[in-house]
Design a protein around this motif. Structure first.
Motif, PDB file in Angstrom:
ATOM      1  N   VAL A  84       0.959  -1.198   0.115  1.00 12.89           N
ATOM      2  CA  VAL A  84       0.130  -0.008   0.065  1.00 12.89           C
ATOM      3  C   VAL A  84       0.912   1.294   0.104  1.00 12.89           C
ATOM      4  N   THR A  85       0.332   2.293  -0.453  1.00 10.60           N
ATOM      5  CA  THR A  85       1.116   3.513  -0.531  1.00 10.60           C
ATOM      6  C   THR A  85       0.257   4.562   0.313  1.00 10.60           C
ATOM      7  N   ILE A  86       0.958   5.242   1.302  1.00 11.04           N
ATOM      8  CA  ILE A  86       0.454   6.001   2.171  1.00 11.04           C
ATOM      9  C   ILE A  86       0.863   7.517   2.064  1.00 11.04           C
ATOM     10  N   ASP A  87      -0.044   8.345   1.986  1.00 11.04           N
ATOM     11  CA  ASP A  87       0.233   9.707   1.997  1.00 11.04           C
ATOM     12  C   ASP A  87       0.056  10.248   3.636  1.00 11.04           C
ATOM     13  N   ILE A  88       1.186  11.021   4.029  1.00 14.14           N
ATOM     14  CA  ILE A  88       1.177  11.427   5.512  1.00 14.14           C
ATOM     15  C   ILE A  88       1.412  12.881   5.478  1.00 14.14           C
ATOM     16  N   GLY A  89       0.478  13.689   6.351  1.00 14.20           N
ATOM     17  CA  GLY A  89       0.858  14.970   6.702  1.00 14.20           C
ATOM     18  C   GLY A  89       2.127  15.242   7.609  1.00 14.20           C
ATOM     19  N   ALA A  90       3.072  16.090   7.337  1.00 11.68           N
ATOM     20  CA  ALA A  90       4.117  16.116   8.164  1.00 11.68           C
ATOM     21  C   ALA A  90       4.259  16.288   9.551  1.00 11.68           C
ATOM     22  N   GLY A  91       3.179  16.858  10.031  1.00 11.12           N
ATOM     23  CA  GLY A  91       2.875  16.968  11.552  1.00 11.12           C
ATOM     24  C   GLY A  91       2.385  15.908  12.339  1.00 11.12           C
ATOM     25  N   GLU A  92       2.149  14.673  11.553  1.00 13.90           N
ATOM     26  CA  GLU A  92       1.638  13.471  12.033  1.00 13.90           C
ATOM     27  C   GLU A  92       2.676  13.082  13.094  1.00 13.90           C
ATOM     28  N   ILE A  93       2.207  12.466  14.259  1.00 16.31           N
ATOM     29  CA  ILE A  93       3.269  11.983  15.153  1.00 16.31           C
ATOM     30  C   ILE A  93       3.740  10.483  14.606  1.00 16.31           C
ATOM     31  N   TRP A  94       4.893  10.502  14.459  1.00 13.57           N
ATOM     32  CA  TRP A  94       5.459   9.061  13.785  1.00 13.57           C
ATOM     33  C   TRP A  94       4.934   7.949  14.659  1.00 13.57           C
ATOM     34  N   ASP A  95       4.861   7.895  15.912  1.00 14.48           N
ATOM     35  CA  ASP A  95       4.462   6.591  16.661  1.00 14.48           C
ATOM     36  C   ASP A  95       3.036   6.604  16.523  1.00 14.48           C
TER      37      ASP A  95
END
Ligand code: FAD
Length: 281
Positions: A84-95
């Motif tokens: 799967v390809t996931i698009d994530i906002g840079a401010g999301e917390i990694w954990d």
């Protein structure tokens, strides 16, 4: 968008140092940032991009614009039988992303459970732990030039990933704000639990916390258990964690150090590069 003036950063830095930013903005999307740069005054001032601050130690007031990245969102944008390809906002917390991936049974980042910080900061130092590196799952990222406002999509080869290193810690240091990151995770369970060091083994820890066949969630529990023995909770007791990097010095410096110390065996020449903590010369 509101610009805060002489704003305390005490609650925005991991060590809770009582410093102020001359200007502070919190960006929640790419347009927020472009709006700031459309103002010729803010275009000129020195800028610092701040994620969750776990890799930042402020030692004095910041005489410029601190840009706190609050861009959120985790979206699956593509899928095939294997990945799967996931698009994530840079401010999301990694954990939080790791928890999300495990919940959806996507493999590839479970060994990086418990690493503090934001998704936007992950490519900056190519975060990694217990046998997994961010570079392995990275596809591309969007970043805006802090001076020109130009949006650029960076692919993997442009990031020059090395052990806990990337172009954003070198020639592009403090030149871009990363706004979103695309990663690819596996739908098949290819989990790597072979990590071991002189002090600990992931398989031994798994045997303590779960029964075979191990799930991604079991791996997370084992990793968090190991991590909890190493550091106090950084949110309560500010600390910087630790990771190992060999010192790389010029030949002359090496000679000087050799003359003054007995650390001959741990110092390598500049020609070496580092991968997973091991020097390759
Ligand atoms: C207790 C503890 C344990 C840790 N364990 C690990 C570990 O196991 N493995 C590991 O790799 N690291 C580890 N770290 C280091 C830390 O997790 C990483 O450095 C993390 O990526 C920092 O994220 P942050 O959002 O807190 O970054 P910040 O401190 O906010 O920023 C760090 C750097 O990235 C830049 N930056 C942040 N966000 C952006 C953005 N959106 N665009 C452009 N630049 C940006 C900042 O300007 C700064 O130069 C640990 C740290 C602590 C405190």
């Amino acid at each position: 968008m509101k610009v805060y003036k002489n704003h305390s950063l005490k609650e925005l830095n991991a060590f809770h140092i009582d410093v102020k930013a001359k200007y502070l903005v919190r960006v929640t999307n790419e347009d927020d940032f472009k709006e700031i740069l459309s103002n010729s005054f803010y275009k000129q001032v020195i800028k610092y991009v701040l994620g969750e601050s776990s890799g930042t130690l402020f030692t004095k007031d910041f005489d410029g614009l601190v840009i706190k990245v609050d861009i959120k969102g985790i979206k699956k944008i593509d899928e095939n039988d294997d990945s799967v390809t996931i698009d994530i906002g840079a401010g999301e917390i990694w954990d939080d992303l790791v928890v999300w991936a495990i919940k959806h049974h996507y493999e590839g980042i479970e060994n990086m459970s418990g690493i503090p910080g934001t998704v936007g900061a992950a490519p900056v130092q190519n975060i990694g732990a217990y046998g997994q590196d961010f570079a392995e799952i990275f596809l591309n990222l969007h970043a805006i030039n802090l001076n020109t406002g130009e949006l650029k999509v960076f692919n993997k080869s442009e990031l020059k990933f090395e052990y806990r290193d990337s172009v954003f810690k070198n020639e592009l240091k403090d030149k871009y704000i990363i706004t979103k990151v695309l990663i690819q995770l596996n739908k098949q369970q290819l989990t790597d639990i072979s990590y071991h060091s002189r002090y600990e083994s992931l398989t031994d820890e798994l045997a303590k916390v779960a029964k075979k066949p191990y799930t991604l969630s079991d791996i997370r529990s084992a990793i968090l258990s190991i991590r909890s023995r190493k550091f106090p909770n950084w949110k309560i007791h500010g600390n910087s964690g630790s990771y190992f990097k060999n010192p790389i010095v010029e030949k002359n410096k090496l000679k000087e150090i050799q003359k003054n110390t007995r650390m001959f065996s741990t110092i390598r020449l500049k020609k070496c590069y580092i991968q997973r903590g091991m020097p390759k010369c």
